[in-house]
Design a protein around this motif. Structure first.
Motif, mmCIF file in Angstrom:
data_model
loop_
_atom_site.group_PDB
_atom_site.id
_atom_site.type_symbol
_atom_site.label_atom_id
_atom_site.label_comp_id
_atom_site.label_asym_id
_atom_site.label_seq_id
_atom_site.Cartn_x
_atom_site.Cartn_y
_atom_site.Cartn_z
ATOM 1 N N LEU A 250 0.842 -1.192 0.000
ATOM 2 C CA LEU A 250 0.000 0.000 0.000
ATOM 3 C C LEU A 250 0.880 1.245 0.000
ATOM 4 N N GLN A 251 0.339 2.329 -0.522
ATOM 5 C CA GLN A 251 1.058 3.602 -0.553
ATOM 6 C C GLN A 251 0.615 4.478 0.616
ATOM 7 N N LEU A 252 1.602 5.052 1.290
ATOM 8 C CA LEU A 252 1.358 6.001 2.380
ATOM 9 C C LEU A 252 2.007 7.333 1.998
ATOM 10 N N ASP A 253 1.407 8.017 1.039
ATOM 11 C CA ASP A 253 2.066 9.172 0.444
ATOM 12 C C ASP A 253 2.262 10.319 1.429
ATOM 13 N N SER B 292 11.525 11.403 6.946
ATOM 14 C CA SER B 292 11.185 10.873 5.630
ATOM 15 C C SER B 292 12.390 10.899 4.701
ATOM 16 N N MET B 293 12.349 10.033 3.690
ATOM 17 C CA MET B 293 13.399 10.036 2.684
ATOM 18 C C MET B 293 13.400 11.357 1.922
ATOM 19 N N THR B 294 12.221 11.935 1.757
ATOM 20 C CA THR B 294 12.121 13.229 1.076
ATOM 21 C C THR B 294 12.901 14.297 1.841
ATOM 22 N N ALA B 295 12.708 14.343 3.174
ATOM 23 C CA ALA B 295 13.396 15.357 3.977
ATOM 24 C C ALA B 295 14.898 15.116 4.014
ATOM 25 N N PRO C 121 -0.002 -8.558 10.307
ATOM 26 C CA PRO C 121 1.314 -7.930 10.458
ATOM 27 C C PRO C 121 1.599 -7.017 9.272
ATOM 28 N N TYR C 122 2.237 -5.891 9.546
ATOM 29 C CA TYR C 122 2.564 -4.955 8.465
ATOM 30 C C TYR C 122 3.904 -4.303 8.748
ATOM 31 N N THR C 123 4.526 -3.827 7.693
ATOM 32 C CA THR C 123 5.819 -3.153 7.782
ATOM 33 C C THR C 123 5.755 -1.873 6.974
ATOM 34 N N VAL C 124 6.106 -0.754 7.620
ATOM 35 C CA VAL C 124 6.125 0.542 6.936
ATOM 36 C C VAL C 124 7.551 0.840 6.496
ATOM 37 N N ASN C 125 7.727 1.055 5.199
ATOM 38 C CA ASN C 125 9.014 1.423 4.626
ATOM 39 C C ASN C 125 8.850 2.801 3.979
ATOM 40 N N TYR C 126 9.091 3.849 4.757
ATOM 41 C CA TYR C 126 8.889 5.222 4.308
ATOM 42 C C TYR C 126 7.465 5.406 3.775
ATOM 43 N N THR C 127 7.283 5.582 2.468
ATOM 44 C CA THR C 127 5.946 5.849 1.919
ATOM 45 C C THR C 127 5.251 4.584 1.438
ATOM 46 N N MET C 128 5.775 3.415 1.769
ATOM 47 C CA MET C 128 5.145 2.163 1.367
ATOM 48 C C MET C 128 4.892 1.292 2.591
ATOM 49 N N MET C 129 3.807 0.527 2.552
ATOM 50 C CA MET C 129 3.472 -0.369 3.655
ATOM 51 C C MET C 129 3.154 -1.753 3.093
ATOM 52 N N ARG C 130 3.864 -2.751 3.617
ATOM 53 C CA ARG C 130 3.619 -4.136 3.220
ATOM 54 C C ARG C 130 2.733 -4.809 4.254
ATOM 55 N N ILE C 131 1.670 -5.441 3.781
ATOM 56 C CA ILE C 131 0.792 -6.228 4.643
ATOM 57 C C ILE C 131 1.010 -7.698 4.323
ATOM 58 N N ASP C 132 1.355 -8.488 5.331
ATOM 59 C CA ASP C 132 1.595 -9.916 5.147
ATOM 60 C C ASP C 132 0.294 -10.679 5.330
ATOM 61 N N LEU C 133 -0.093 -11.442 4.320
ATOM 62 C CA LEU C 133 -1.362 -12.155 4.342
ATOM 63 C C LEU C 133 -1.231 -13.464 5.136
ATOM 64 N N GLN D 280 9.548 4.396 -4.103
ATOM 65 C CA GLN D 280 9.229 5.387 -3.084
ATOM 66 C C GLN D 280 8.734 6.699 -3.691
ATOM 67 N N PHE D 281 7.751 7.306 -3.028
ATOM 68 C CA PHE D 281 7.285 8.639 -3.384
ATOM 69 C C PHE D 281 8.175 9.658 -2.689
ATOM 70 N N LEU D 282 8.881 10.459 -3.498
ATOM 71 C CA LEU D 282 9.768 11.481 -2.942
ATOM 72 C C LEU D 282 9.211 12.882 -3.123
ATOM 73 N N GLY D 283 8.045 12.978 -3.740
ATOM 74 C CA GLY D 283 7.438 14.281 -3.942
ATOM 75 C C GLY D 283 7.332 14.679 -5.396
ATOM 76 N N GLY D 284 8.091 14.023 -6.276
ATOM 77 C CA GLY D 284 8.070 14.367 -7.697
ATOM 78 C C GLY D 284 7.191 13.445 -8.510
ATOM 79 N N GLY D 285 7.598 12.169 -8.590
ATOM 80 C CA GLY D 285 6.813 11.201 -9.351
ATOM 81 C C GLY D 285 5.461 11.003 -8.701
ATOM 82 N N GLU D 286 4.425 11.125 -9.510
ATOM 83 C CA GLU D 286 3.088 11.055 -8.931
ATOM 84 C C GLU D 286 2.627 9.614 -8.765
#
Length: 786
Positions: free
Chosen positions: A96-99, A107-110, A152-164, A229-235
């Motif tokens: 999932l995206q956590l923009d 954040s990676m952006t900062a 269970p889930y893991t947040v990696n900056y602007t992305m979140m992985r959900i384990d099924l 990753q969403f860094l603010g440029g690529g939509e």
């Protein structure tokens, strides 16, 4: 141009076949077919550029509930997501995206942001650099199977992985729930594609809300999971699905959103519902919430709330706006017999400009884009005004530009508003319908959309002042140092000049394709076919390139390679012209021509001085007896023997040779050089000595055997006075000084300026006397200024 004589033997050669210059390749062949640059076709994506027999895409359906807290500018939400796996793969996890996490302090952006300190810095600039005192990232409160156990889930900056709990098999669905909350960013301080604006005069807030919920990432046949990753440029890259969204806001707010309102009886007054019904068949926008009503709402603060429920079918995203400041107008139109509501929401600060132009611009955009691409299928299209300059979502977009406080505005503000509405509403087609991967390829939505924006602007009014699209408007960028350029085919987050690279250059390229390379008929058919093939699907650059060629029958590999894969520029030059005429052998004609040339030849400096210094000559003045036959002989005089010999020669020629001889044709050998590296069609204008003109369009394939220099022979009945390359500025040639022969000076400009200038005013403001334009009071249909 130098004059040469083509001997009679040359006439026979000219009849036998065209004159061809010897040509060789040097360096890379710019006409090589695109091979390794494009992926291998397969059953998912065909070599023609169409979706294959086994094409598939995932689906994500949402049931979302959010609450807007107007006291502290925050959002609390929960969602049920039903994710359907239509791929042939088993999925053990979902991304999932956590923009909004770009607003996290770590954040990676900062951390990767470049910044420069100056002697004087504003507080806003420092806040943006330091990101102090604000955390706008998602706070995930709960993730679980719907009605079941935690996931269970893991947040990696602007992305979140959900384990099924178990793999999701093909053709199977899973429903899970997420709860979250976050703080809304102040757009004036932190920027972004979503946020709020505070109006200090009345202490009210206008919310433009997007990326407000955890959103499914795309899983496809090209990338697998698209979790860059969403860094603010690529939509954004998103799957299609159905949305039901309940938005709880202060009871005195007006809420506009993607989709159709499901509970108008609970949130609108009877008067508003009546006006909305009238607007469906109106010829001009009807005000649903008037300026007077919005102004009255600004003075109060409701303690209770209302919940607005919206539903949207087969969309890739959802956005909304909320404020007690909103004026709301609407107008119904038809797209191929289907009703669509064009709407606008805006504060009184936007009038009279917005009441006059916003909704009309929405309607105009839908009509033009639908004709050029695919019919607009959604029930509504909305333009919302706030301080977010321009951002697009399905059925709803955020747009800037407002008049001065006195209601006047400049031409730039007027056309800026119309253009941004056209552009952002146009994004409903690219990428909301033709759903390209914005995270990878900004140009596939921004470039194609900017091109369509240009066409739509030109249908708004004659000579509309479009900022992008005309080839001459990209010249400054293309002739700039290559160190500040990228090829168009560069990832969105790595582009150096986003506006020029992803908007202007691809839009210009498409315009040149349409006008100069392919022609409007072939281009329009192929472009429409691309939109038709990939509507509500996920195309890649290769799908676009291949479809444009497949549907038009035009080999464009050279064009894609040059314009999209390199930073080469257009700079074609005329290096020389040689003028040939056929020797007619007619003594009367040829002798007269030679005599004319001799008489026209200038005297040398020595000859001029000899006339002054030598008073007498031996033969002419002192001893005329030294004269003989040759002193009176005229070599250019035509004798009867000469005439007889010509008649015998003429009779020996074939009828075709006699015809050419009689026409007195002019042969011009023109040498062209490709200095900029970008092969392009050669558009040549010949201006004849009588003032008439002729334009010759030579396909780019003239460069196929030598990418750097070619020679072309032009045959004319009338003498040519000059040759000019690209006379209509249709190829984005970056150096016009070498485009003419004989050479012509290309004008440039410099500007004088005063160190201190008076504050600028717009012409409307300067010319208004005692009668000031009044802001629309919202009592009837929206109106505009003078």
């Amino acid at each position: 141009m130098r004059l040469h004589l083509l001997l009679t033997a040359g006439l026979v050669a000219a009849l036998a076949g065209p004159l061809v210059a010897q040509s060789t390749h040097s360096g890379t062949d710019k006409f090589a077919q695109l091979g390794t640059e494009l992926p291998t076709p397969n059953t998912y994506r065909t070599a023609s550029g169409a979706p294959g027999a086994d094409y598939w895409q995932q689906r994500a359906d949402y049931n979302i509930k959010v609450t807007l807290n107007d006291d502290n500018q925050s959002i609390t939400g929960s969602e049920d997501i039903t994710y359907t796996n239509l791929s042939p793969d088993k999925l053990t996890y979902l991304w999932l995206q956590l923009d909004a996490n770009i607003y996290a302090p770590n954040s990676m952006t900062a951390s990767t942001q470049n910044a420069e300190l100056k002697d004087k810095m504003s507080v806003q600039a420092l806040e943006y650099i330091a990101r102090t005192g604000f955390d706008g990232s998602f706070k995930i409160d709960d993730v679980r199977m719907k009605g079941g156990k935690n996931l269970p889930y893991t947040v990696n900056y602007t992305m979140m992985r959900i384990d099924l709990p178990q793999p999701l098999a093909p053709k199977q669905s899973v429903t899970f729930s997420v709860k979250w909350h976050y703080n809304i960013n102040d757009h004036l301080k932190l920027g972004g594609r979503s946020g709020y604006e505070l109006f200090p005069e009345d202490k009210n807030v206008l919310y433009e809300i997007a990326q407000f919920y955890p959103r499914m990432a795309v899983y496809d046949d090209v990338n697998g999971w698209q979790h860059k990753q969403f860094l603010g440029g690529g939509e954004f890259t998103l799957p299609f699905g159905d949305y039901r969204v309940a938005i709880t806001a202060p009871a005195d707010h007006i809420v506009g959103a993607t989709g159709t309102l499901q509970n108008p009886d609970q949130v609108l007054t009877a008067t508003q519902r009546k006006r909305l019904e009238e607007a469906k068949k109106a010829k001009k926008p009807v005000v649903i919430v008037t300026q007077a009503e919005a102004t009255q709402a600004e003075k109060n603060r409701a303690k209770n709330t209302k919940t607005w429920v919206y539903s949207a079918k087969n969309v890739r995203d959802f956005a909304w706006a909320s404020s007690r400041k909103f004026i709301w107008d609407a107008m119904g139109i038809e797209i191929e017999g289907k009703p669509v509501m064009a709407m606008s929401y805006y504060p009184k600060e936007a009038n009279p400009l917005w009441g006059q132009y916003s909704t009309e611009s929405v309607a105009h955009t839908l009509k033009v884009y639908s004709r050029m691409t695919v019919p607009y299928q959604y029930p509504v299209a909305i333009s919302v005004h706030g301080n977010i300059g321009g951002m697009e979502y399905p059925m709803l977009c955020f747009n800037g530009y407002r008049p001065e406080k006195d209601g006047t505005y400049s031409a730039g503000t007027k056309y800026g508003l119309i253009s941004v509405v056209i552009h952002e509403v146009g994004h409903n087609f690219f990428p909301m319908i033709v759903n390209s991967d914005e995270r990878q390829w900004t140009w596939m939505d921004e470039g194609l959309n900017t091109f369509m924006q240009y066409l739509t602007e030109q249908e708004w009014e004659r000579n509309y002042p479009s900022r992008r699209g005309e080839p001459r408007q990209i010249v400054d960028y293309m002739r700039a140092d290559k160190n500040v350029q990228n090829p168009i085919m560069v990832n969105s987050e790595s582009v150096l000049q986003l506006g020029n690279n992803a908007y202007g250059k691809p839009a210009t390229a498409l315009n040149i394709l349409r006008e100069t390379v392919m022609g409007r008929e072939l281009f329009d058919y192929a472009f429409k076919e691309y939109a038709r093939r990939w509507a509500y699907k996920h195309p890649t650059p290769a799908d676009f390139f291949r479809t444009m060629e497949d549907a038009s029958g035009v080999d464009l590999d050279w064009f894609w390679r040059g314009w999209f894969y390199t930073t080469d520029r257009t700079d074609l030059a005329i290096e020389g012209v040689q003028w040939y005429k056929v020797d007619s052998k007619n003594p009367e004609v040829e002798n007269a021509r030679r005599r004319q040339e001799l008489n026209a030849a200038p005297q040398s400096l020595s000859q001029q001085r000899n006339l002054q210094d030598i008073k007498k000559t031996l033969v002419d003045d002192e001893k005329p007896g030294l004269k003989d036959f040759y002193n009176s002989y005229d070599p250019l005089a035509t004798t009867e023997a000469d005439k007889a010999a010509y008649q015998k020669y003429y009779a020996s020629l074939s009828p075709k040779e006699q015809e050419i001889l009689n026409k007195g044709l002019n042969f011009y050998q023109v040498n062209f050089r490709n200095i900029g590296g970008l092969v392009m069609p050669v558009v040549v204008q010949m201006t004849f000595e009588d003032g008439s003109k002729e334009v010759v369009n030579i396909p780019a394939e003239i460069w196929r055997k030598n990418n750097e220099q070619v020679t072309k022979v032009f045959v004319t009945e009338k003498p040519v006075a000059s040759f000019t390359l690209d006379p209509f500025l249709q190829t984005a040639d970056t150096d016009l000084s070498n485009n003419a022969f004989p050479r012509q000076l290309a004008p440039s400009r410099f500007e004088l300026f005063q160190q201190q200038q008076r504050p600028a005013t717009n012409p409307m403001q300067r010319n208004v006397s005692s009668q000031q334009p009044q802001r629309n009071n919202g009592t009837g249909t929206t109106g505009g200024g003078n």
